[in-house]
Design a protein around this motif. Sequence first.
Motif: not given
Lengths: 306, 349
Positions: A51, A128-132, A134, A222, A225-227, A229
């Motif tokens: 990330y 909190s989860p983050r957006a991974f 693309q 990731a 899942d596009t996220s 955490s």
Amino acid sequence: MSQLLQHLINGLAAGTIYALVALGYTMVYGVLKLINFAHGDVMMVGVYFGYSTAFMLGRAARQSLWGVALVFLAAMVGCALLGFLIERFAYRPLREKPRLTALITAIGISFTLSYGFQLDLGPLPGASPRAFPQIIKPNEWFIIGDRDVVIWNWQVLSLAIAVGLMLLLQFLVFRTRFGRAMRAVSFDHRTAALMGIPTDRIIALTFMLSSALAAGAGLLYAIKDTSVSPLMGLYVGLKAFVAAVIGGIGNVPGAVVGALLLGLVEEFVVGYAASTWRDAVAFGFLILVLLVKPGGLFGRVAAEKV
Amino acid sequence: MDDGSRIPASLRGLFPFLIALPVLALLEWLSGDAPFATYLFSIVGVNVILAVSLNIVNGMTGQFSIGHAGFMAVGAYVAGVTSLALKEQALSFLPVAASDQVFFVVALLVGGIAAALCGFLVGLPSLRLRGDYLAIVTLGFGEIIRVIVQNTEAFGRALGLSGIPQSSSVFMVGFWVFLVVLVARRIAGSSHGRSLWAIREDEVAAEAMGVNTTAYKVRAFVISSFFAGVAGGLFAHFVPIINPGSFTFVKSMEIVVMIVAGGLGSTTGAIVAAVFLTLLPEALRSGFTMMGAEGSLAQKVDQIRMPIYGLLLVVLMLVRPQGLFGTREIWDVLPRWLPRRRGAKGVPQ
């Protein structure tokens, strides 16, 4: 019919990712007889490495092949180092102690990593989860009929990467000097040491290899899942471990078969029953397999000496 | 057996009760109008019951179980539902308060028995599985319980169960703490206990010496899960709401940390570690609040707690793998004139 096919594809895609994580469990268990509970969390740390690399590279690197390769490489190298540190400072001092101490240590490391990464302190990412990002643009590759069966490009990619890494691993374990040393340590590490095999180095290398595999698997997860955490490692790791046990822990093809089976079972539960039951069914499946074959599908139960 | 004390044998079994009950009544009276103290005592008591009961399986029998929160969940939910069903009832020949307490005890027992049945189910695989495999099965069991609860309408699904009568009291919690400690102590000193220790030290050797290992392991699981269920029931009766989030893998791990820190096999260690690890976050939180750092640091206590538990486990295993007390007990060093069993221990460290 097409629905069934779609579920099969999705299940296999999920299974390959489990398989890569499960391979790490199986390798470490094979060599050390240790359930590396922290494996899933090493995976999570790897995803964070990827990330931050993706962010540092910025827009230039995304969606170009080199960028993706660099992200994977950074995560895998970072994780290999982390795996080395964990082995060196947490597991190696306990090697001659009862196995329970090592298991408790592994649980401790797992908690330190997963909850440590939840802290909101300085460089740590917070709960909190983050957006991974693309790094691979999602794209439908293969469509049967009128969008009846869809294969995404990341599914094909993860299958390719997973199969490639598995074949590489199989080659490494059965065709190289390192692999032979690994199998010797796994068979009897004292005798192996007497025969001149540097057991400490072999075990450390095994750890680094399994951690690097975990990082690769984590990135694939990731992307899907596009996220990302801090707690993603706990459950993915647990599922992968379940997969490894189903196949017979310590057995490389077993881990792959177990993971594919688990991926399929979960996908069918989600598809035909309710997604909320997924975890329960996964563990129920595990308990069922263990009751019938206590060593897993491909495992052997060792005779015990008094 | 005879240690020269002048207490008649028939009274010796009652002796602990004669001391404990007045002490508990006094505690109840003292904490009567201090809700925070009552809450603290209850939460500490519940954790002590959980730790001491898990210690019977993990510490004494050596069967590493990491799904204890599952049994607690069974107890909490079954006791909660029982209480909700009995809420409007009253025993006409008793005053209302007393009748409520009778129903409370009934609910606790029902919860405990339901958990014990689950313990029996989990104990059965231990005939075939051991070590790491058993650990993962207990973990899976705990997770299955959580998912079932989350999907059951009668248990309130993910929202949880609310409206359970708040009938828990310091006396009741204390009484069960006393009971679980007494049972753990009696087991450790009995021939049952010796069989459990033997299984812990070397299962194959114990089997060869004629110990029916499966029967003892299943019994250990049943007793342990009964008390975990009761602890869950007590918990359900003093928190405003129970939901599946309270009984995750994390809760199981908290209990494991307690018994490992105290020393696997030491009831004293389990008690001390449970009290200490439960009170520490509370103390830190109120400490930070008093220093005027509320909001920031006081909130962080809960965040920091879990990584610290993890590090604690790692450091403990490296530095003192036998835990605080090893397998020793406080009553091994009590003064001579107190009634006690001599030679109840004798298990190598």
